[in-house]
Scaffold this active site. Structure first.
Site, mmCIF file in Angstrom:
data_model
loop_
_atom_site.group_PDB
_atom_site.id
_atom_site.type_symbol
_atom_site.label_atom_id
_atom_site.label_comp_id
_atom_site.label_asym_id
_atom_site.label_seq_id
_atom_site.Cartn_x
_atom_site.Cartn_y
_atom_site.Cartn_z
ATOM 1 N N HIS A 115 -19.146 36.182 4.068
ATOM 2 C CA HIS A 115 -19.970 36.926 3.112
ATOM 3 C C HIS A 115 -21.330 36.245 3.051
ATOM 4 O O HIS A 115 -21.429 35.008 3.049
ATOM 5 C CB HIS A 115 -19.305 36.979 1.741
ATOM 6 C CG HIS A 115 -18.224 38.007 1.648
ATOM 7 N ND1 HIS A 115 -17.214 37.968 0.722
ATOM 8 C CD2 HIS A 115 -18.009 39.129 2.395
ATOM 9 C CE1 HIS A 115 -16.417 39.016 0.883
ATOM 10 N NE2 HIS A 115 -16.876 39.723 1.899
ATOM 11 N N ASP B 140 -23.658 35.453 1.048
ATOM 12 C CA ASP B 140 -24.080 34.426 0.093
ATOM 13 C C ASP B 140 -23.535 33.048 0.451
ATOM 14 O O ASP B 140 -23.858 32.074 -0.223
ATOM 15 C CB ASP B 140 -23.682 34.817 -1.336
ATOM 16 C CG ASP B 140 -22.201 35.148 -1.489
ATOM 17 O OD1 ASP B 140 -21.660 35.826 -0.613
ATOM 18 O OD2 ASP B 140 -21.596 34.746 -2.501
ATOM 19 N N HIS C 8 -9.135 36.066 -0.031
ATOM 20 C CA HIS C 8 -10.363 36.804 -0.296
ATOM 21 C C HIS C 8 -10.378 38.088 0.528
ATOM 22 O O HIS C 8 -9.434 38.367 1.272
ATOM 23 C CB HIS C 8 -11.564 35.905 0.020
ATOM 24 C CG HIS C 8 -12.845 36.344 -0.620
ATOM 25 N ND1 HIS C 8 -12.931 36.803 -1.911
ATOM 26 C CD2 HIS C 8 -14.118 36.387 -0.129
ATOM 27 C CE1 HIS C 8 -14.184 37.115 -2.187
ATOM 28 N NE2 HIS C 8 -14.919 36.866 -1.121
ATOM 29 N N ASP D 10 -14.335 31.283 -2.444
ATOM 30 C CA ASP D 10 -13.998 32.566 -3.046
ATOM 31 C C ASP D 10 -12.528 32.910 -2.838
ATOM 32 O O ASP D 10 -12.031 32.910 -1.710
ATOM 33 C CB ASP D 10 -14.856 33.674 -2.445
ATOM 34 C CG ASP D 10 -16.339 33.464 -2.716
ATOM 35 O OD1 ASP D 10 -16.707 32.330 -3.074
ATOM 36 O OD2 ASP D 10 -17.111 34.417 -2.566
#
Length: 305
Positions: free
Chosen positions: A64, A66, A142, A212
């Site tokens: 992801h 970020d 995740h 995450d």
């Protein structure tokens, strides 16, 4: 030897004016380990006067943006500033292809070698080892393949009590004493008892980075009694259903993991941009696990021996 964590970014998918995307620097001795590399990471490195040329290893938890959009920019800057030392890069399937395409179409031929290791994010597995340290993956849950990382110092030698050592000992025998062995004769009789001529070794330290993930008690066996735990806490517990739906955790859930694992200290981060004031998240976690702190940009967490 230093063993300390510096927070570079603590925001979730959307950055805010005062919170950057996820990135951390773990300093162990004279080496820097960069954990995730969200957008703007190299700017944060400059802000806190961290020399990126000293980074030896980079660990990317998942793909992801970020958590890795700052990577190609950082590599490019290392190249432009003439880095020659090899860099070890650990990441999930797909990262190598992404970097290859970005570097190819920008016409960038890096001045230093990258040793890339693709990770199986579903396994607890040793991915790195040197004289002082081991690093294992921690399988997370995740929306895309994702893992955390467990950093552990190796056992340390026992300090010798010089005034109690027989003068006849050889260098190999002294080494054996440092590592906890008794000195025996050929018949197995103890000539020098280790505990009589050595002190207890300094404590080996540990840090776990849980990226995450949904609330996942299955990771507890990997976390028992570690010194410092970072666990994502994207939401407060009133949004626990949204956390479950988006494969994230709440502050209370992060604290429940820390409590069950009996860790020394918890750091929560990866905050949703909806939270301008982070104190409610901190209070929620501290109600379960009092030794909780916020992952605020610039914060340093030292682990003493």
């Amino acid at each position: 030897m230093d063993f300390e964590l510096r927070i570079l970014g603590s925001s979730s998918a959307t950055p805010s004016a005062n919170r950057h995307h996820t990135a951390q620097i773990l300093t162990i001795g004279n080496q820097y380990h960069l954990i995730d590399c969200g957008e703007g990471t190299q700017m944060q490195l400059m802000l806190y006067k961290i020399k990126h040329q000293r980074i030896c290893n980079i660990y990317i938890s998942h793909l992801h943006g970020d958590h890795y959009f700052g990577l190609v920019g950082l590599l490019s800057t290392m190249h432009l500033q003439g880095r020659q030392l090899p860099l070890r890069l650990f990441g999930p399937p797909g990262l190598s292809e992404i970097l290859t395409l970005q570097l190819r179409y920008s016409g960038t031929n890096l001045s230093f070698p990258i040793h890339f290791q693709e990770l199986d994010t579903t396994q607890y597995f040793k991915i790195y080892e040197d004289k002082q340290l081991t690093v294992h993956t921690i399988p997370m849950e995740h929306r895309v393949p994702c893992c955390g990382f467990l950093f552990r110092e190796k056992p340390k030698p026992r300090p010798l009590i010089k005034e109690k050592l027989p003068k006849s000992l050889t260098p190999p025998q002294l080494v054996r004493l440092k590592w906890g062995e008794d000195i025996k004769d050929e018949q197995g009789a103890i000539l020098v008892a280790n505990k009589e001529v050595t002190n207890e070794p300094k404590r080996s330290r540990s840090y776990a980075y849980c990226s995450d993930s949904r609330y996942k008690p299955a990771i507890l066996p990997y976390l028992h009694h570690i010194d410092l735990l970072y666990h994502e806490a994207t939401f407060a517990n009133d949004l626990c259903e949204r956390a479950e739906y988006t494969f994230h955790s709440t502050a209370r859930q992060a604290a429940q993991i820390a409590l069950a694992a009996n860790v020394r200290q918890l750091i929560i981060g990866h905050f949703s941009v909806r939270y301008k004031d982070l104190n409610p998240l901190l209070e929620e976690a501290q109600a379960v696990f009092p030794k909780t702190d916020l992952a605020i940009e610039g914060s340093i967490f030292c682990i003493r021996e």
